[in-house]
Write an enzyme that holds these catalytic residues in place. Structure first.
Site, PDB file in Angstrom:
ATOM      1  N   LYS A 112      19.011  -6.971   1.826  1.00 36.74           N
ATOM      2  CA  LYS A 112      18.223  -7.729   2.796  1.00 36.74           C
ATOM      3  C   LYS A 112      17.310  -8.764   2.124  1.00 36.74           C
ATOM      4  O   LYS A 112      16.982  -9.783   2.716  1.00 36.74           O
ATOM      5  CB  LYS A 112      17.345  -6.794   3.636  1.00 36.74           C
TER       6      LYS A 112
HETATM    7  C1  LIG Z   1      21.150  -3.013   6.199  1.00 38.27           C
HETATM    8  C2  LIG Z   1      21.984  -2.172   5.330  1.00 38.27           C
HETATM    9  C3  LIG Z   1      23.326  -1.930   5.630  1.00 38.27           C
HETATM   10  C4  LIG Z   1      23.969  -2.440   6.893  1.00 38.27           C
HETATM   11  O1  LIG Z   1      24.100  -3.842   6.880  1.00 38.27           O
HETATM   12  P1  LIG Z   1      24.444  -4.635   8.219  1.00 38.27           P
HETATM   13  O2  LIG Z   1      24.323  -6.058   7.873  1.00 38.27           O
HETATM   14  O3  LIG Z   1      23.436  -4.196   9.232  1.00 38.27           O
HETATM   15  O4  LIG Z   1      25.825  -4.237   8.619  1.00 38.27           O
HETATM   16  C5  LIG Z   1      24.086  -1.206   4.726  1.00 38.27           C
HETATM   17  N1  LIG Z   1      23.539  -0.711   3.602  1.00 38.27           N
HETATM   18  C6  LIG Z   1      22.245  -0.894   3.294  1.00 38.27           C
HETATM   19  C7  LIG Z   1      21.696  -0.304   2.054  1.00 38.27           C
HETATM   20  C8  LIG Z   1      21.432  -1.642   4.131  1.00 38.27           C
HETATM   21  O5  LIG Z   1      20.148  -1.841   3.807  1.00 38.27           O
END
Ligand SMILES: *Cc1c(COP(=O)(O)O)cnc(C)c1O
Length: 468
Positions: A112
């Site tokens: 993120k």
């Molecule tokens: C947010 C997240 C996901 C999921 O990603 P999306 O874009 O919501 O599909 C998977 N793994 C981790 C570690 C995350 O932080």
């Protein structure tokens, strides 16, 4: 570049408009009116660029006149210069064809950060021009919240309130949010699931007077700017592995479907991504859909990979819009039925179109632990539980062409999920130095029931206090 709503009931916006709006007024999600493209020669030329320059070049195709490539380059160097690895998103080889694309070298140790560190700077940039103030509200199953708080803390024109499901995030995830004591940051622990948190956020956005009064903005992956900022790392990995002259596959542990949608975007921009493997834990609505066109909502169950404990994947609507030939009326109808009936009867032709490139993969907690052990034994690699699902998915569904590399989105640093890593490998990885004292820092958060009115009250009080 103009953006349209997947539900067809909102006026088109420019990039600045979609950055600040998040969700469209009709409840839909913004999509670029057309996909920008690069030619193979243009892609080849990008192989020479450092990551920040590559990101600026790609994202500039989405910002239009709102932000120039030169401005983006400054922001990207500032944002990605804080990452702990010179490559920003290094590729680590796991076997003859599987490569882990490490997206966790940012400040909060999950992918993120790639989007949100840039988003915080984009907000600053456009708000400074207009002298506005915004209130960011977001729901998190763990990693979005900490990355958003880290990106927005102490920014002058931004207040941020993040909802997480009480007791359903890992302790590291919670502490990364609740130990940020900046006055513009508030945390709500909601007594409910992640989907309840997400519904409360959607309800606040759908409450037009409240939305305008608070100048609400979103940092969830419903915000198009986040998707745009995630496309460059798939491009970087594909280019490093020979694209556009060699096709690749991707395997993405998925929750809200934003990360895999960014990979799809890289394909629509001209990169030869032949397969998308969508990983799930026991909350496997997308895998069930891809297997058998069964899109039926079930209760969310906690797992070892909490960032994927989701049943309503908000970004799926964007793919649906594409699969339905960008028919906004049909998309709106499907979404309405999903909301009221809990299931979505996707037309067979659209489902078949999806299955030409997309595969679903599910792995339960026992399988995840086993995969973490296998990868450690066979490649000396420590994968977090989310990444482990991506790695297992790559083995299960890699294309038959054995010469085609598979890029696995390594979405979190293993130190973010120490309990699962300890269970699998007998020892927990150390937190990086900047987080070493996380367990000693004081926390601040408010526990609230699953009640939108109470959440709105807290948001209003927080925003007023800081604006005063
Ligand atoms: C947010 C997240 C996901 C999921 O990603 P999306 O874009 O919501 O599909 C998977 N793994 C981790 C570690 C995350 O932080």
């Amino acid at each position: 570049m103009r953006y349209i709503s997947t539900r067809g009931g909102a006026a088109p916006r420019d990039f600045e408009g979609v950055l600040l709006a998040g969700l469209a007024e009709d409840g839909g999600l913004f999509m670029p009116e057309t996909w920008p493209q690069f030619t193979p020669a243009e892609w080849r030329a990008m192989r020479a660029l450092p990551y920040a320059d590559l990101a600026a070049r790609i994202i500039a195709r989405f910002t239009g006149d709102a932000v120039t490539e030169a401005e983006l380059r400054t922001m990207c160097h500032d944002a990605y210069g804080r990452f702990a690895h010179a490559a920003v998103v290094p590729l680590v080889q796991l076997d003859h064809r599987a490569f882990s694309l490490e997206l966790f070298h940012g400040p909060t140790l999950a992918f993120k950060d790639l989007a949100l560190q840039l988003l915080g700077r984009l907000f600053d940039h456009v708000l400074a021009r207009s002298g506005q103030r915004i209130t960011i509200v977001g729901a998190t199953s763990g990693d979005t919240g900490s990355a958003a708080i880290e990106a927005c803390r102490d920014r002058a024109a931004v207040d941020i309130i993040i909802l997480h499901p009480e007791g359903r995030t890992s302790e590291v995830q919670r502490r990364q949010m609740t130990t940020v004591l900046s006055p513009n940051v508030a945390n709500i622990a909601m007594q409910g699931s992640f989907d309840d948190c997400q519904d409360a956020v959607k309800a606040m956005f759908n409450d037009a007077p409240f939305r305008h009064e608070m100048k609400l903005a979103a940092v969830n992956s419903i915000n198009w700017a986040r998707i745009a900022a995630q496309i460059p790392y798939y491009a970087a990995a594909a280019l490093a592995l020979g694209a556009p002259d060699r096709p690749v596959a991707v395997s993405v542990p998925s929750g809200n479907f934003g990360n895999v949608l960014a990979a799809y975007g890289a394909m629509r921009m001209g990169l030869p991504i032949e397969r998308f493997i969508v990983g799930a834990n026991r909350n496997d609505i997308l895998a069930r859909w891809l297997d058998a066109n069964d899109m039926t909502m079930r209760a969310v169950e906690p797992s070892l990979s909490p960032s994927m404990d989701i049943q309503v994947s908000s970004n799926f609507e964007r793919l649906l819009f594409e699969l339905l030939g960008r028919d906004a009326v049909a998309t709106a109808e499907q979404m309405q039925r999903f909301r009221t009936e809990g299931r979505m009867p996707i037309p067979d032709a659209a489902w078949r179109a999806a299955t030409t490139r997309f595969r679903g993969f599910r792995l339960d907690d026992a399988g995840t632990i086993a995969e973490m052990r296998r990868v450690r034994a066979e490649a000396g690699y420590i994968a977090d539980p989310h990444t482990a699902i991506g790695i297992a998915g790559a083995r299960a569904h890699a294309p038959e062409d054995a010469g085609m590399p598979v890029i696995i989105a390594a979405t979190a640093h293993p130190a973010k999920f120490p309990d699962a890593v300890r269970e699998a490998l007998g020892e927990a990885p150390a937190l990086p130095p900047h987080l070493a004292d996380l367990y000693e820092r004081p926390e601040r958060f408010t526990v609230l029931p699953n009640d939108v009115a109470q959440v709105q009250g807290l948001v209003r009080a927080h925003a007023r206090r800081n604006a005063a």
